[in-house]
Design an enzyme around this catalytic site. Structure first.
Site, mmCIF file in Angstrom:
data_model
loop_
_atom_site.group_PDB
_atom_site.id
_atom_site.type_symbol
_atom_site.label_atom_id
_atom_site.label_comp_id
_atom_site.label_asym_id
_atom_site.label_seq_id
_atom_site.Cartn_x
_atom_site.Cartn_y
_atom_site.Cartn_z
ATOM 1 C CG HIS A 73 -1.729 1.288 1.360
ATOM 2 N ND1 HIS A 73 -2.468 2.029 0.519
ATOM 3 C CD2 HIS A 73 -1.601 2.172 2.580
ATOM 4 C CE1 HIS A 73 -2.806 3.165 1.018
ATOM 5 N NE2 HIS A 73 -2.385 3.204 2.221
ATOM 6 C CG HIS A 99 1.061 7.110 4.340
ATOM 7 N ND1 HIS A 99 1.413 6.405 3.496
ATOM 8 C CD2 HIS A 99 -0.031 6.827 4.778
ATOM 9 C CE1 HIS A 99 0.280 5.416 2.953
ATOM 10 N NE2 HIS A 99 -0.503 5.868 3.570
ATOM 11 C CG ASP A 100 -0.325 3.998 6.736
ATOM 12 O OD1 ASP A 100 -1.110 5.144 7.093
ATOM 13 O OD2 ASP A 100 -1.058 3.390 5.642
ATOM 14 C CD GLU A 103 -3.088 5.559 11.214
ATOM 15 O OE1 GLU A 103 -3.986 5.122 10.738
ATOM 16 O OE2 GLU A 103 -2.792 6.704 10.462
ATOM 17 C CG ASP A 104 -1.195 1.197 10.425
ATOM 18 O OD1 ASP A 104 -1.973 1.574 11.268
ATOM 19 O OD2 ASP A 104 -1.341 1.278 9.273
ATOM 20 C CG ASP A 166 -3.618 6.816 2.297
ATOM 21 O OD1 ASP A 166 -3.570 5.694 2.210
ATOM 22 O OD2 ASP A 166 -4.294 7.364 3.385
#
Length: 748
Positions: A73, A99-100, A103-104, A166
């Site tokens: 992704h 970018h994730d 957060e993840d 995104d």
């Protein structure tokens, strides 16, 4: 160089470290694809390939709903930016890969990104990271995340670009998700992401975001409309217009590319009504005439050629070459009428066409600096949306309004201003300067006085009139405005005034609770207050009062936390236990229509005895004690109702005008009654109308100065037949600005 085939080749491949994970993501193949856009040998591009390895290692073992490795992704987001949108900025592409991760990935913080990749990439990643506050519901958390994205993007536009791409990749793979989640993501796309892509004129993103999201939201209707679009594209009429345009330009010796373009699904969507309908677009087809020259004057020549051969619609010409939009868009627009249908023809050079297609991305990918005015406009819009203090639905409406079709008006000096269609005088005032909007009392529109709510039309000249007094703002006025800037400033004023009144109510209520429990106001000394604020996580006593006055914090809870520190203090000697049904009271000294509301269910009036009040974030609402609406609220406890005490001794700071409806009465019935009203009450107008059930009704407008006046007036009017339609401050004298002395806010 390709390795020679041999018997040992397969054995060698087994011994080498694998760059393909268990689900088939080939890291080396991805590196090879991206090397076409970012040369790995260049030192500046190393940050991208470092980020690629870092993200690959962190996301290892994570999969998407489709079963694909999660790393696919962020890698796809970066590749779309490079391949489809032509980005070559290694820092932006590196941030897309990362970018994730905050957060993840558990244990990874923004500080880790900052240390390894620097502040620029860390800021981009931070802006893309969703908020996680478990005490908030999903809608509130989503709205706070949107606020954060727009505020971050107002400082670094790359945040918005990454979030748009995104979302695009998520939509392209949305079919793997459950139905409910698909609908939720698609709805958010048409409310937030697609409109903001349209606002910044990023045509490929806007068109595909709308197309994919609406296809999920309205699967049957979208198929029918897409079939209609295909039929229209191949219709004899469209083909004939295309051929006629080519022929007349060829005869004139003008080299141009004719690009027929049917409207996408987004043009068939009405965001206000949430409908996808074949009748929604103003026109179904555009023709872009792209000249193979850089000469602006040739565009005007082609305009004359086209208008000579086609029937142009009067007053449909838009000259965005002489007067470019603030986002840099330049073209000539003219609508032509053929076969009972309207078609929009856009005339532009190749350079203009690139700007029209890619908007803000064109400056970025061309490595040309954005003009100060252009960036200030973008930053101001994003900051305005991010800082908006209203509800989440209203923030989405700001985004939708930013996409609206535009009109243009002139200042007295001849400067041109573009505004959303339907904008009012107040929108224009705030467009020039916030102070001008705050004090706007009307305008001279083409030399004639008009109120702040007057809707503006194309090519009008607007001269703002101001007053020393601040504009009397209420939520209805905010909804009339069409620019995010005007709405944001008006909402800020409304929230400020609501907090002012709520703070006073909270102070009164807490003091009464303290007194009821045997303590005076001096019981809240500095030490006690500091302890209380720390326990309930409130920054100061002012915020405590405000929350109490908005019913966001119960006085019982405050007293519960104060119980221990107050036990050390002496109670009043004559303290007696209080009844649990005993109500607090509030003193109302003035009325503000942004905060004080008279309930339509029972029609109380100012100055009336035995009135009760309910409080909320939106303000105070007055009710009769016998109000059926209050009785039907089963969860409403006595402590949530407040007795109202009107201040009959003072006069209001501003004269208030009340618009009244008096049912089952005629003017002749009322005249004997009105002769008994206080001499200081002034009737502004009185008229007779027919009510809902064909009964005679009187509309009466009166100007009042105090609660004492209001009490005397309403006492003589027929009981149970009077309702307050609305009320507000009487207009103040205005002064004319022949020259605007203000410096635009963005230049400060």
């Amino acid at each position: 160089m390709q390795a020679p085939k041999s018997a040992n080749a397969s054995r060698i491949r087994i011994m080498l470290p694998s760059t393909t994970d268990a689900h088939g993501f080939d890291l080396e193949h991805y590196r090879a694809r991206m090397s076409k856009f970012l040369d790995p040998a260049e030192n500046d591009n190393r940050v991208f390939y470092d980020a690629l390895q870092y993200a690959y290692d962190l996301h290892k073992g994570q999969t998407r709903k489709s079963g694909a490795p999660y790393i696919s992704h962020p890698c796809s987001v970066a590749e779309i930016l490079a391949r489809e949108l032509h980005f070559r900025d290694p820092h932006l592409l590196a941030a897309a890969l990362l970018h994730d991760v905050v957060e993840d990935i558990p244990g990874i913080t923004l500080e880790d990104i900052l240390r390894r990749f620097g502040s620029r990439i860390a800021e981009l990643v931070d802006g893309c990271t969703k908020l996680t506050r478990h005490h908030l519901d999903r809608a509130a958390l989503k709205d706070l995340t949107h606020s954060k994205i727009f505020l971050s993007a107002s400082r670094r536009l790359g945040v918005l670009i990454i979030k748009l791409v995104d979302r695009l990749h998520n939509l392209r793979t949305l079919h793997y998700l459950p139905q409910a989640k698909r609908q939720r993501i698609a709805q958010e796309t048409v409310e937030v992401y697609a409109p903001i892509a349209a606002r910044f004129n990023i045509y490929p993103l806007k068109r595909e975001l709308y197309h994919l999201a609406l296809s999920y939201l309205y699967p049957r209707k979208s198929k029918k409309i897409l079939q209609h679009v295909r039929e229209l594209r191949n219709s004899a009429e469209v083909v004939d217009i295309e051929n006629r345009l080519r022929e007349i330009l060829l005869q004139a010796g003008v080299a141009a590319d004719i690009r027929p373009r049917p409207k996408g699904l987004g043009s068939y969507y009405n965001a206000l009504k949430r409908t996808l309908d074949i009748g929604n677009p103003e026109n179904y087809f555009d023709f872009a005439v792209v000249l193979a020259t850089g000469e602006d004057l040739k565009c005007y020549l082609v305009l004359g050629i086209i208008c000579k051969d086609f029937v142009s619609i009067p007053r449909s010409l838009r000259d965005f070459i002489a007067n470019p939009k603030i986002n840099g868009y330049r073209s000539l627009h003219v609508r032509v009428h053929v076969g009972g249908q309207n078609y929009l023809v856009k005339i532009r050079t190749e350079e203009m066409d690139l700007q029209a297609s890619y908007g803000v991305l064109q400056d970025w990918t061309a490595q040309t600096p954005m003009s100060d005015d252009h960036w200030a406009e973008i930053s101001d819009l994003l900051r305005t949306i991010g800082e908006y203090g209203g509800a989440g639905a209203q923030r989405k409406e700001l985004i939708r309004l930013s996409e609206a079709e535009e009109i243009f008006v002139y200042s007295p000096q001849g400067d041109i201003y573009y505004l959303p269609k339907g904008s009012v005088v107040l929108d224009f005032a705030y467009k020039i300067h916030s102070e001008l909007g705050d004090h706007c009392q009307g305008a001279l529109v083409n030399g004639l006085w008009e109120p702040p709510t007057r809707v503006l039309k194309d090519a009008e000249t607007v001269e703002i009139l101001t007053s020393p007094d601040l504009l009397d703002v209420d939520p209805d006025l905010e909804q009339l405005c069409k620019t995010p800037r005007a709405r944001s400033f008006l909402n800020r004023h409304i929230q400020h005034r609501r907090q002012h009144f709520a703070r006073e109510i909270g102070r009164q209520v807490l003091n009464q609770e303290l007194r009821r429990h045997g303590f005076g106001p001096d019981a809240l000394d500095d030490e006690t207050v500091s302890l209380l604020l720390e326990v309930i996580n409130i920054k100061d006593i002012s915020e405590l009062y405000t929350r109490l006055g908005q019913d966001l914090l119960s006085p019982e809870l405050v007293l519960y936390y104060l119980e221990a520190p107050l036990q050390a203090k002496d109670r009043h000697p004559h303290h007696s236990p209080h009844s649990p049904d005993e109500r607090n009271a509030i003193l109302v000294s003035e009325l503000d229509k942004a905060f004080h509301k008279f309930a339509r269910c029972c029609n109380p009036y100012p100055g009336q005895e035995n009135v009760l009040a309910t409080i909320s974030e939106r303000g105070t609402t007055f009710h009769h004690p016998r109000c059926e609406d209050l009785k039907s609220r089963h969860g409403l406890q006595p402590q949530h109702l407040l007795d109202v005490c009107w201040d009959f001794d003072g006069t209001w700071r501003h004269v208030l005008v009340f618009q009244l409806h008096i049912q089952q009465q005629s003017i002749s019935d009322l005249l004997p009654i009105l002769t008994r009203m206080p001499s200081t009450v002034r009737i502004r107008y009185i008229e007779s109308v027919i009510g809902k059930h064909n009964e005679p009704t009187v509309r009466l407008s009166v100007a009042l100065h105090s609660f004492a006046e209001a009490r005397e007036l309403f006492r003589i009017l027929p009981e149970d037949r009077v309702s307050i339609d609305e009320y507000g401050r009487q207009g103040a004298p205005a002064r004319v600005h022949t020259e605007c002395p203000y410096i635009p806010d963005r230049a400060r």
